[in-house]
Design an enzyme around this catalytic site. Structure first.
Site, mmCIF file in Angstrom:
data_model
loop_
_atom_site.group_PDB
_atom_site.id
_atom_site.type_symbol
_atom_site.label_atom_id
_atom_site.label_comp_id
_atom_site.label_asym_id
_atom_site.label_seq_id
_atom_site.Cartn_x
_atom_site.Cartn_y
_atom_site.Cartn_z
ATOM 1 N N GLU A 1 49.896 42.980 38.137
ATOM 2 C CA GLU A 1 50.678 43.501 39.276
ATOM 3 C C GLU A 1 51.981 42.757 39.524
ATOM 4 O OE1 GLU A 1 47.947 43.579 42.589
ATOM 5 O OE2 GLU A 1 46.715 45.131 41.661
ATOM 6 N N GLU B 1 40.669 49.991 35.881
ATOM 7 C CA GLU B 1 39.989 49.865 37.188
ATOM 8 C C GLU B 1 39.756 51.243 37.803
ATOM 9 O OE1 GLU B 1 42.038 47.049 39.714
ATOM 10 O OE2 GLU B 1 42.414 45.680 38.058
HETATM 11 C C1 XIL Z 1 39.571 43.894 44.288
HETATM 12 C C2 XIL Z 1 38.056 43.742 44.304
HETATM 13 O O1 XIL Z 1 37.494 44.968 43.934
HETATM 14 C C3 XIL Z 1 37.589 43.320 45.674
HETATM 15 O O2 XIL Z 1 36.209 42.995 45.643
HETATM 16 C C4 XIL Z 1 38.388 42.113 46.169
HETATM 17 O O3 XIL Z 1 38.071 41.831 47.496
HETATM 18 C C5 XIL Z 1 39.881 42.378 46.089
HETATM 19 O O4 XIL Z 1 40.221 42.736 44.764
HETATM 20 N N1 XIL Z 1 43.675 45.419 41.678
HETATM 21 C C6 XIL Z 1 43.042 44.447 40.934
HETATM 22 C C7 XIL Z 1 41.654 44.062 41.298
HETATM 23 O O5 XIL Z 1 43.573 44.001 39.912
HETATM 24 O O6 XIL Z 1 41.397 42.709 41.013
HETATM 25 C C8 XIL Z 1 41.351 44.356 42.740
HETATM 26 O O7 XIL Z 1 39.963 44.093 42.950
HETATM 27 C C9 XIL Z 1 41.693 45.789 43.079
HETATM 28 C C10 XIL Z 1 43.152 46.073 42.851
#
Ligand code: XIL
Length: 413
Positions: A204, A311
């Site tokens: 990101e 994701e």
């Molecule tokens: C999120 C997790 O799912 C949660 O459990 C945590 O509280 C916050 O992070 N982008 C990413 C992930 O790269 O690491 C994030 O995961 C969601 C958005």
């Protein structure tokens, strides 16, 4: 009790005792030969312990069932939280590392013969403030602003989390921060060398909206734009065989996607070892359609790198329909308003369209990872975004994903 016991044994020895559709079809079998189908797991599953982030509490029986879904359905895993800097390296120095949950994650994947991803090395989120602290007064700071600087970490629920601005006050120099980054990457990547096959090296880094290419994170402020290249170089030194990924969200948005293409082309021109594109794909039931995802992947392919869907989840909450951001900071807003009408069917249609696009592009798409085992543990659980419900029953979306693979096979015969 007997059922629970047999599931437990199945989970422990990693065999497929729990088929999750009427036909017994599994995601990993349906997509075999095309791409890995994976899932993000937490320490509940890796350690069999009822603790995790986000106040999600699963009891032992639920953890056993969740684990059975993971081992039956998926051939790849990602750590949802336990390899993030805050978890694995909460305090400074060689003794500041905490490896237990990460080691358990790797052991779990290896004993179940799964393809292992590491997530994530350099990110503005879930990174403790000590990483950025030092003795250099940033321009424009006063004693009062330093006194008001938040302490602790930029964890969920504390000020600044997810935006990268949780840190202020005297900061590290460029050299100090590069050294901390190098130590972290060498230690973590080195520890799992040869076991973790794919790393999200930088997560990101792109700015949302506006004309700035890069997010104004402490990494950018302190090191400068070459922090990205440095992170990839360090990771490549630490494990020359690992696939190094750049990962970001909202690549469905044309302007953000163009920024990604600009960034990656510039890294490629500098011979930075970026080897795969991670598209998070936190999307909603209203978009993208098959046609839109098809166009997204066609654009990303111009970079000539493998594409990993890292994701995947599909938000069914009303709040997530107009806001397409995958930013952690916008999570609460995007999961409000209750579910859209006919949510199960819309979810199934959306997943079918996405997987049809992944199949069409399977010469580039090599990994598809669902962001969570089921709706009960999802970070967007109010949006019921996954293929299994909170009790681990397959939803119509699961059948739609299986059907998308089967239909495609029938067509190519
Ligand atoms: C999120 C997790 O799912 C949660 O459990 C945590 O509280 C916050 O992070 N982008 C990413 C992930 O790269 O690491 C994030 O995961 C969601 C958005």
């Amino acid at each position: 009790m007997l059922v629970a016991a047999s599931l437990l044994i199945g989970a422990l020895i990693g065999c497929e005792t729990a088929p999750h559709s009427n036909s017994g079809a599994t995601l990993k079998a349906a997509y075999k030969g095309r791409f890995y189908v994976g899932v993000a797991i937490n320490r509940t599953i890796a350690m069999g312990a009822a603790v995790r982030a986000d106040n999600v509490n699963r009891n032992t029986e639920q953890i056993i069932k969740d684990t059975a879904v993971v081992t039956a359905q998926y051939n790849q895993i990602s750590p949802e939280n336990d390899l993030k800097w805050q978890m694995i390296h909460p305090s400074e120095g060689a003794s500041g590392y905490v490896f237990g949950p990460a080691d358990a994650y790797v052991d779990f994947g290896e004993s179940n013969h799964m393809y292992l991803v590491g997530h994530t090395l350099v990110w503005h989120g879930q990174t403790p403030n000590w990483v950025f602290r030092g003795t250099n007064m940033p321009p424009g700071e006063t004693n009062a602003s330093i006194a008001a600087a938040p302490v602790g970490t930029n964890a969920p629920g504390t000020r600044g989390y997810g935006r990268g601005f949780g840190f202020s006050g005297p900061r590290a120099s460029r050299e100090e921060l590069l050294e901390r980054m190098r130590d972290h990457i060498h230690t973590v990547v080195g520890r799992y060398k040869g076991k973790i096959k794919v790393w999200d090296v930088v997560n990101e880094a792109l700015a949302d909206g506006g004309t700035n290419l890069l997010r104004n994170s402490p990494w950018l402020q302190i090191i400068g734009p070459d922090y990205i290249a440095k992170a990839f170089e360090y990771a490549h030194e630490a494990d020359p065989d690992a696939i190094l990924r750049y990962n970001d969200y909202s690549l469905e948005n044309a302007a953000k996607r163009q920024k990604l293409i600009t960034l990656i082309k510039s890294l490629q021109a500098q011979h930075v070892p970026v080897m795969a594109i991670g598209s998070q794909t936190h999307v909603s039931v209203s978009s993208p359609s098959f046609e839109q995802e098809d166009a997204v992947l066609t654009d990303l392919e111009t970079l000539g790198l493998p594409i990993h869907i890292t994701e995947l989840d599909v938000n069914g909450a009303q709040g997530g329909q107009s806001n397409t951001s995958g930013d952690v900071a916008s999570n609460a807003a995007t999961t409000q308003g209750g579910l859209v009408t006919d949510a199960d069917r819309k979810l199934a249609d959306a997943y079918a369209g996405l997987f049809r696009a992944f199949i069409k592009h399977d010469h580039y798409v090599k990994v598809v990872t669902l962001w969570g085992v089921n709706d009960g543990v999802s970070w967007r659980r109010r949006g019921h975004p996954l293929l299994f419900d909170a009790a681990d029953n397959p939803k119509p979306a699961f059948d739609a994903v299986i059907r998308a693979a089967t239909k495609q096979e029938a067509k190519s015969r």
